[in-house]
Design a protein around this motif. Structure first.
Motif, PDB file in Angstrom:
ATOM      1  N   ALA A  88       0.871  -1.182   0.000  1.00  0.00           N
ATOM      2  CA  ALA A  88       0.000   0.000   0.000  1.00  0.00           C
ATOM      3  C   ALA A  88       0.903   1.225   0.000  1.00  0.00           C
ATOM      4  N   LEU A  89       0.558   2.226  -0.794  1.00  0.00           N
ATOM      5  CA  LEU A  89       1.447   3.385  -0.847  1.00  0.00           C
ATOM      6  C   LEU A  89       0.725   4.639  -1.296  1.00  0.00           C
ATOM      7  N   ASP A  90       1.304   5.744  -0.900  1.00  0.00           N
ATOM      8  CA  ASP A  90       0.933   7.060  -1.407  1.00  0.00           C
ATOM      9  C   ASP A  90       2.252   7.806  -1.584  1.00  0.00           C
ATOM     10  N   PRO A  91       2.729   7.966  -2.810  1.00  0.00           N
ATOM     11  CA  PRO A  91       4.031   8.612  -3.018  1.00  0.00           C
ATOM     12  C   PRO A  91       4.149   9.953  -2.315  1.00  0.00           C
ATOM     13  N   ILE A  92       3.083  10.754  -2.367  1.00  0.00           N
ATOM     14  CA  ILE A  92       3.011  11.973  -1.554  1.00  0.00           C
ATOM     15  C   ILE A  92       1.589  12.122  -1.037  1.00  0.00           C
ATOM     16  N   ASP A  93       1.432  12.106   0.266  1.00  0.00           N
ATOM     17  CA  ASP A  93       0.172  12.527   0.866  1.00  0.00           C
ATOM     18  C   ASP A  93       0.350  13.978   1.285  1.00  0.00           C
ATOM     19  N   GLY A  94      -0.459  14.843   0.713  1.00  0.00           N
ATOM     20  CA  GLY A  94      -0.312  16.274   0.971  1.00  0.00           C
ATOM     21  C   GLY A  94       0.343  16.987  -0.197  1.00  0.00           C
ATOM     22  N   THR A  95      -0.080  16.648  -1.423  1.00  0.00           N
ATOM     23  CA  THR A  95       0.512  17.307  -2.593  1.00  0.00           C
ATOM     24  C   THR A  95       0.209  18.799  -2.616  1.00  0.00           C
ATOM     25  N   SER A  96      -0.969  19.194  -2.097  1.00  0.00           N
ATOM     26  CA  SER A  96      -1.276  20.623  -2.037  1.00  0.00           C
ATOM     27  C   SER A  96      -0.312  21.352  -1.104  1.00  0.00           C
ATOM     28  N   ASN A  97       0.061  20.694  -0.016  1.00  0.00           N
ATOM     29  CA  ASN A  97       1.022  21.307   0.906  1.00  0.00           C
ATOM     30  C   ASN A  97       2.352  21.577   0.214  1.00  0.00           C
ATOM     31  N   SER A 105       3.799  17.286   4.275  1.00  0.00           N
ATOM     32  CA  SER A 105       3.663  16.282   3.233  1.00  0.00           C
ATOM     33  C   SER A 105       4.502  15.071   3.642  1.00  0.00           C
ATOM     34  N   ILE A 106       4.088  13.885   3.181  1.00  0.00           N
ATOM     35  CA  ILE A 106       4.794  12.679   3.584  1.00  0.00           C
ATOM     36  C   ILE A 106       4.681  11.621   2.496  1.00  0.00           C
ATOM     37  N   SER A 107       5.745  10.856   2.308  1.00  0.00           N
ATOM     38  CA  SER A 107       5.717   9.708   1.408  1.00  0.00           C
ATOM     39  C   SER A 107       5.496   8.455   2.254  1.00  0.00           C
ATOM     40  N   VAL A 108       4.516   7.641   1.864  1.00  0.00           N
ATOM     41  CA  VAL A 108       4.064   6.547   2.730  1.00  0.00           C
ATOM     42  C   VAL A 108       4.055   5.223   1.967  1.00  0.00           C
ATOM     43  N   MET A 109       4.600   4.192   2.586  1.00  0.00           N
ATOM     44  CA  MET A 109       4.501   2.831   2.055  1.00  0.00           C
ATOM     45  C   MET A 109       4.292   1.863   3.209  1.00  0.00           C
TER      46      MET A 109
END
Length: 252
Positions: A88-97, A105-109
């Motif tokens: 599960a991943l989100d390369p960037i959560d908080g792209t607007s930030n 902003s954070i990169s999550v895996m």
């Protein structure tokens, strides 16, 4: 003897670090999709050299046609005999930030090994929005040792005294974080009526959900209705209604 599990763990850490560094040139430049694409490129670059069979079971990018790493994509070399992982991943959560030059902003895996030829060990949820409730390990411990449990069905007026009890605080000393959204108006009013403090954010709810579990946290509880990656691939994007799920706690 090489610890292969430990080595693979470091590769996941390296992938998120590289994603963050590769997106840094886009900080404050108003180009959130280009920042997201840069993070994706960095993750692909790391896993092109890692001997795993990784399948993305929770991806992102479908809601707004943003660049992303999508459901069903493969990460790793997929060499025969390599360990298999659900990812599960989100390369960037908080792209607007990041586009606006703001923090959090954070990169999550997240990954879980699939063993013995079993099916998927992670579950994707057919929804774009989910209810989320997060609190720290002290609250978890209190519930494990006898404090009455609570969940997403428990009214916030009842949750706050329990969190205060677990943290040995008064309700008025609690800090609750949520996103500043119209859909949260009733929740915000209830928290203020109970006497707790609110910290309102505009984006980046993964960072917010982790915050109560950090050592000496500045936030005691996170609640929000926020984005949840869709389960369909980029080739198929039907309308999907909202749904409900939760991360009960994030343990440190």
């Amino acid at each position: 003897m090489q610890d292969h599990e430990r080595t693979i763990e470091f590769e996941f850490v390296r992938a998120t670090e590289n994603a963050a560094l590769n997106s840094l040139p886009w900080l404050g430049r108003g180009e959130k999709e280009l920042a997201d694409a840069a993070a994706c490129d960095a993750i692909y670059g790391v896993f092109d050299l890692v001997d795993i069979c990784g399948e993305v079971v929770i991806g992102e990018g479908i809601k707004d046609n943003a660049p992303g790493i999508f459901l069903g994509e493969q990460l790793g070399t997929w060499r025969p005999g390599s360990p298999r992982f659900d990812i599960a991943l989100d390369p960037i959560d908080g792209t607007s930030n990041i586009a606006n030059g703001l923090p959090n902003s954070i990169s999550v895996m997240a990954a879980s090994e699939v063993t013995n030829g079993s099916g998927h060990v992670m579950k994707n949820i057919p929804t774009f929005y989910t209810e989320k409730l997060a609190y720290g390990p002290a609250v978890v411990k209190a519930m494990e040792t006898g404090m009455e449990r609570f969940d997403l069905d428990t009214p916030i007026e009842q949750i706050l005294p329990k969190v205060a009890e677990a943290l040995r605080k008064r309700v008025s000393e609690l800090v609750v974080m949520t996103m500043k959204r119209e859909r949260h108006e009733k929740f915000i009013a209830a928290v203020r009526k109970a006497g707790a403090a609110l910290r309102l954010i505009t984006d980046g709810d993964i960072t917010a959900a982790v915050t109560p579990s950090l050592p000496d946290p500045s936030v005691d509880l996170y609640y929000g209705i926020g984005g949840g990656p869709g389960r369909h691939s980029r080739r198929r994007c039907p309308e999907i209604s909202g749904g409900r799920a939760a991360t009960p706690h994030v343990a440190s």
